[in-house]
Design a protein around this motif. Structure first.
Motif, mmCIF file in Angstrom:
data_model
loop_
_atom_site.group_PDB
_atom_site.id
_atom_site.type_symbol
_atom_site.label_atom_id
_atom_site.label_comp_id
_atom_site.label_asym_id
_atom_site.label_seq_id
_atom_site.Cartn_x
_atom_site.Cartn_y
_atom_site.Cartn_z
ATOM 1 N N CYS A 289 0.906 -1.138 -0.070
ATOM 2 C CA CYS A 289 0.027 -0.087 -0.010
ATOM 3 C C CYS A 289 0.783 1.252 -0.096
ATOM 4 O O CYS A 289 2.057 1.196 -0.021
ATOM 5 N N PRO A 290 0.236 2.506 -0.242
ATOM 6 C CA PRO A 290 1.194 3.828 -0.348
ATOM 7 C C PRO A 290 1.875 4.102 1.032
ATOM 8 O O PRO A 290 2.913 4.906 0.798
ATOM 9 N N VAL A 291 1.698 3.220 2.179
ATOM 10 C CA VAL A 291 2.383 3.632 3.423
ATOM 11 C C VAL A 291 3.955 3.102 3.220
ATOM 12 O O VAL A 291 4.646 3.834 3.938
ATOM 13 N N MET A 292 3.867 2.046 2.619
ATOM 14 C CA MET A 292 5.412 1.476 2.486
ATOM 15 C C MET A 292 6.034 1.233 3.692
ATOM 16 O O MET A 292 7.024 1.860 4.101
ATOM 17 N N CYS A 293 5.753 0.587 4.520
ATOM 18 C CA CYS A 293 6.006 0.188 5.851
ATOM 19 C C CYS A 293 7.339 -0.502 5.664
ATOM 20 O O CYS A 293 7.672 -1.419 5.115
ATOM 21 N N THR B 113 4.238 -7.330 12.116
ATOM 22 C CA THR B 113 3.385 -6.862 10.870
ATOM 23 C C THR B 113 3.437 -5.560 10.565
ATOM 24 O O THR B 113 4.069 -4.581 11.401
ATOM 25 N N GLY B 114 3.081 -5.196 9.541
ATOM 26 C CA GLY B 114 2.961 -3.561 8.993
ATOM 27 C C GLY B 114 1.995 -2.797 9.756
ATOM 28 O O GLY B 114 1.117 -3.417 10.608
ATOM 29 N N ALA B 115 1.543 -1.813 9.665
ATOM 30 C CA ALA B 115 0.534 -0.869 10.262
ATOM 31 C C ALA B 115 -0.650 -1.520 10.079
ATOM 32 O O ALA B 115 -1.552 -0.910 10.955
ATOM 33 N N CYS B 116 -1.031 -2.188 8.974
ATOM 34 C CA CYS B 116 -2.205 -2.583 8.766
ATOM 35 C C CYS B 116 -2.610 -3.948 9.345
ATOM 36 O O CYS B 116 -3.771 -4.487 9.370
ATOM 37 N N ASP B 117 -1.820 -4.522 9.880
ATOM 38 C CA ASP B 117 -1.902 -6.095 10.441
ATOM 39 C C ASP B 117 -2.093 -7.145 9.306
ATOM 40 O O ASP B 117 -2.503 -8.108 9.621
ATOM 41 N N ARG B 118 -1.828 -6.499 8.069
ATOM 42 C CA ARG B 118 -2.316 -7.734 6.929
ATOM 43 C C ARG B 118 -1.311 -8.341 6.488
ATOM 44 O O ARG B 118 -1.326 -9.366 5.690
ATOM 45 N N TYR B 119 0.127 -7.665 6.566
ATOM 46 C CA TYR B 119 1.299 -8.203 6.224
ATOM 47 C C TYR B 119 2.253 -8.207 7.356
ATOM 48 O O TYR B 119 2.260 -7.459 7.921
ATOM 49 N N ALA B 120 3.015 -9.334 6.887
ATOM 50 C CA ALA B 120 4.286 -9.385 7.888
ATOM 51 C C ALA B 120 5.482 -9.852 7.195
ATOM 52 O O ALA B 120 5.622 -10.361 6.066
ATOM 53 N N ASN B 121 6.666 -9.704 8.206
ATOM 54 C CA ASN B 121 7.804 -10.099 7.636
ATOM 55 C C ASN B 121 8.179 -11.537 8.265
ATOM 56 O O ASN B 121 8.391 -11.558 9.453
ATOM 57 N N ASP B 122 8.309 -12.367 7.510
ATOM 58 C CA ASP B 122 8.487 -13.836 7.820
ATOM 59 C C ASP B 122 9.605 -14.463 7.256
ATOM 60 O O ASP B 122 9.763 -14.814 6.170
ATOM 61 N N ALA B 123 10.785 -14.314 7.993
ATOM 62 C CA ALA B 123 12.209 -14.725 7.695
ATOM 63 C C ALA B 123 12.675 -14.079 6.397
ATOM 64 O O ALA B 123 12.826 -14.811 5.545
ATOM 65 N N GLY B 124 12.315 -12.866 6.206
ATOM 66 C CA GLY B 124 12.742 -12.144 5.104
ATOM 67 C C GLY B 124 11.795 -12.218 3.909
ATOM 68 O O GLY B 124 12.086 -11.966 3.012
ATOM 69 N N THR C 154 6.711 -9.244 -3.497
ATOM 70 C CA THR C 154 7.581 -7.954 -3.083
ATOM 71 C C THR C 154 8.920 -7.868 -3.315
ATOM 72 O O THR C 154 9.656 -8.758 -3.802
ATOM 73 N N GLU C 155 9.508 -6.664 -3.582
ATOM 74 C CA GLU C 155 10.770 -6.441 -3.908
ATOM 75 C C GLU C 155 11.826 -6.631 -2.668
ATOM 76 O O GLU C 155 12.876 -7.088 -2.938
ATOM 77 N N ALA C 156 11.156 -6.744 -1.499
ATOM 78 C CA ALA C 156 11.642 -7.420 -0.219
ATOM 79 C C ALA C 156 12.858 -6.515 -0.127
ATOM 80 O O ALA C 156 14.141 -6.945 0.065
ATOM 81 N N LYS C 157 12.935 -5.192 -0.414
ATOM 82 C CA LYS C 157 13.942 -4.393 0.126
ATOM 83 C C LYS C 157 14.579 -4.402 1.611
ATOM 84 O O LYS C 157 13.784 -4.059 2.385
ATOM 85 N N LEU C 158 15.699 -4.910 1.596
ATOM 86 C CA LEU C 158 16.288 -4.805 2.921
ATOM 87 C C LEU C 158 17.055 -3.375 3.339
ATOM 88 O O LEU C 158 17.776 -2.805 2.550
ATOM 89 N N VAL C 159 16.676 -3.098 4.705
ATOM 90 C CA VAL C 159 17.085 -1.795 5.278
ATOM 91 C C VAL C 159 17.566 -1.865 6.780
ATOM 92 O O VAL C 159 17.175 -2.763 7.256
ATOM 93 N N PRO C 160 18.392 -1.168 7.211
ATOM 94 C CA PRO C 160 18.745 -1.095 8.474
ATOM 95 C C PRO C 160 17.685 -0.896 9.584
ATOM 96 O O PRO C 160 16.735 -0.298 9.111
ATOM 97 N N HIS C 161 18.102 -1.376 10.811
ATOM 98 C CA HIS C 161 16.725 -1.326 11.728
ATOM 99 C C HIS C 161 16.895 0.075 12.339
ATOM 100 O O HIS C 161 17.418 0.282 13.295
ATOM 101 N N THR C 162 16.238 0.860 11.626
ATOM 102 C CA THR C 162 16.646 2.407 11.935
ATOM 103 C C THR C 162 15.204 3.188 12.136
ATOM 104 O O THR C 162 15.023 4.554 12.362
ATOM 105 N N GLY C 163 14.194 2.491 12.634
ATOM 106 C CA GLY C 163 12.810 2.941 13.005
ATOM 107 C C GLY C 163 11.970 2.925 11.696
ATOM 108 O O GLY C 163 12.273 2.376 10.644
ATOM 109 N N GLY C 164 10.728 3.474 11.607
ATOM 110 C CA GLY C 164 9.843 3.639 10.450
ATOM 111 C C GLY C 164 8.527 2.881 10.888
ATOM 112 O O GLY C 164 8.542 2.255 12.146
ATOM 113 N N LEU C 165 7.664 2.881 10.229
ATOM 114 C CA LEU C 165 6.436 2.293 10.332
ATOM 115 C C LEU C 165 6.386 0.869 10.706
ATOM 116 O O LEU C 165 7.261 0.107 9.952
ATOM 117 N N GLY C 166 5.471 0.263 11.447
ATOM 118 C CA GLY C 166 5.521 -1.141 11.542
ATOM 119 C C GLY C 166 6.513 -1.560 12.781
ATOM 120 O O GLY C 166 6.400 -2.579 13.123
#
Length: 479
Positions: free
Chosen positions: A12-16, A23-34, A467-479
């Motif tokens: 979605c446009p929030v891009m958590c 899970t993301g802010a919507c509780d509909r998608y989650a990070n499961d082992a990458g 998903t593109e599954a872009k990896l980013v450092p754990h520096t905050g953000g939504l979710g």
């Protein structure tokens, strides 16, 4: 120490940015082992299973892997979304129906352009037409035109979701989501009432549970039941906010040979036996402000049939309120106990009133770019839906598609499985959609031929949201 890596979800446009196991802010998608995965199962419908068509969730914890019935139909519930919409829809499923090759495209569509239409079965005055409807302190819609025995509200829409302050959008989205998922929502109408609305339940108006909607307007009630009163009473007045009926003047009474009574109604006379504006709208008799029905009567006219002993029944359009009078020597109505012979007619009005309920219809514009998830030429999908070559459903429920441009549809939320609607915090609602058409017509629309799977392939391969599954450092953000 290396921080766990988050994945950016593009559902979605929030891009958590979602941390592992979260899970993301919507509780509909989650990070499961990458991997970005859906947290809800895809839902199938089957009419042949025990329970007369119960909902069958795919990949739910209690699914034991048994083959699905032949008539299993995939829905958009739990399927995921096409956002950003250059991608094919999450599932494009081939099937065979009575020898015909069909394709069903399913998605969970993100709707900023959406709302609900609420039908409230009550004679009670809820508020003036056009009045603002609020949830808490925030404006989320307005009162629209009253229909036969019902008050109508229009809630949501893009201006409330995105056109005001952030709090207005959040409150509007939360109220719409609750209503669409069958939950109760407390609303307050400017210059009107507080009303609790819940699909399939009786409305609660100013703390009072409504029991029934009216059998008809006052004139219609006279027309339906005039012969029930003949010989038992000399005059009947059915009190109604819209059209108050008087049996002696009404055409139904005239056909039955009803004698004139010299009655005078304090209202605007329409056709014989039909009066408008006997009172302002309110919470009293027949949706008026009247608590004493004699308030709407003027002096009786002896020259036109009024006489001592004349028997008068006054009743509301639901039969909940009724009173019996007899004229004294001064032609003044005096309250009397209602004769036993008249009670069946009052009960008949009550019996013919349907239960008072709230109905909630989700309304959305399935336009914009979500159509690109169905076909590479989106306008062809619009034309196909309008021409009824493509069948549009929402969570398996039939939709009404408005004529004219675009794909603007309505669906009764009670026809969808529980919890079918979601949200994203943009804010916007998420609703399931299914487009079903013949395979040949789908390919002619410019459909995504390479994304078509059979049901067996889907069951075997699953369908995690790509998903593109872009990896980013754990520096905050939504979710």
């Amino acid at each position: 120490m290396t921080q766990p890596e988050k994945i950016r979800c593009d559902a979605c446009p929030v891009m958590c940015y979602i941390a592992p196991g979260q899970t993301g802010a919507c509780d509909r998608y989650a990070n499961d082992a990458g991997r970005i995965i859906r947290t809800d199962p895809v839902v199938f419908l089957s009419k042949t299973l025990a329970g007369g068509g119960r909902v069958v969730p795919f990949a739910a914890r209690d699914w034991d892997g048994d083959p699905f019935p032949d008539d299993a139909q995939i829905t958009g519930i739990g399927s995921g979304t096409t956002y950003p919409d250059y991608k094919p829809a999450p599932f494009i499923i081939a099937s065979e129906v009575d020898g015909a090759e069909m394709v069903t495209v399913v998605t969970e569509a993100i709707f900023s352009y959406c709302g609900v239409k609420v039908k409230i079965d009550t004679d009670r005055f809820l508020g003036p037409e056009g009045a603002t409807v609020r949830a808490g302190e925030e404006a989320i819609g307005h009162v629209t035109t009253a229909e036969y025995g019902s008050q109508m509200l229009s809630l949501g829409g893009v201006h409330h979701l995105t056109g005001g302050e952030k709090s207005e959008g959040r409150v509007t989205c939360a109220a719409l989501l609750a209503l669409c998922n069958g939950e109760a929502v407390e609303l307050v109408i400017d210059q009107g009432s507080a009303v609790t609305v819940q699909a399939g339940r009786a409305p609660i108006v100013d703390g009072r549970v409504e029991n029934r909607m009216r059998v008809g307007c006052g004139s219609a009630t006279i027309g339906m039941f005039a012969d029930q009163w003949q010989g038992l009473v000399d005059e009947v007045v059915v009190v109604d906010d819209h059209i108050t009926g008087v049996v002696s003047e009404h055409q139904a009474g005239k056909v039955l040979g009803w004698a004139d009574t010299g009655i005078k109604i304090l209202g605007r006379r329409s056709t014989p036996g039909r009066y408008f504006r006997v009172s302002e709208p309110g919470l009293g008799w027949g949706g008026t402000q009247v608590s004493d029905p004699l308030e709407i009567l003027g002096p009786w006219n002896a020259k036109k049939g009024a006489r001592a002993g004349l028997r008068l029944l006054m009743v509301s359009t639901t039969g909940e309120e009724f009173a019996y009078y007899e004229l004294d020597e001064a032609l003044t109505p005096q309250s009397k106990p209602i004769p036993d012979a008249l009670m069946p007619s009052v009960k008949l009005i009550d019996e013919n009133c349907e239960p008072s309920l709230c109905s909630v219809l989700f309304m959305g514009g399935a336009g914009g770019s979500l159509r690109a998830g169905v076909t590479q030429n989106p306008v062809r999908l619009t034309r196909s839906v309008q021409a009824r070559q493509t069948r549009l459903t929402s969570g398996g429920a039939e939709c009404y598609v408005w004529p004219g441009g675009g794909i603007t549809f309505m669906v009764d939320v009670l026809r969808l499985p529980a919890g079918a609607f979601g949200y994203v915090p943009t804010p916007a609602l998420v609703a399931p959609l299914e487009f079903t058409l013949s395979r040949a017509e789908y390919l002619a629309l410019g459909g995504h031929a390479g994304a078509i799977k059979s049901l067996a392939e889907m069951m075997r391969d699953g369908g995690e949201y790509p998903t593109e599954a872009k990896l980013v450092p754990h520096t905050g953000g939504l979710g």
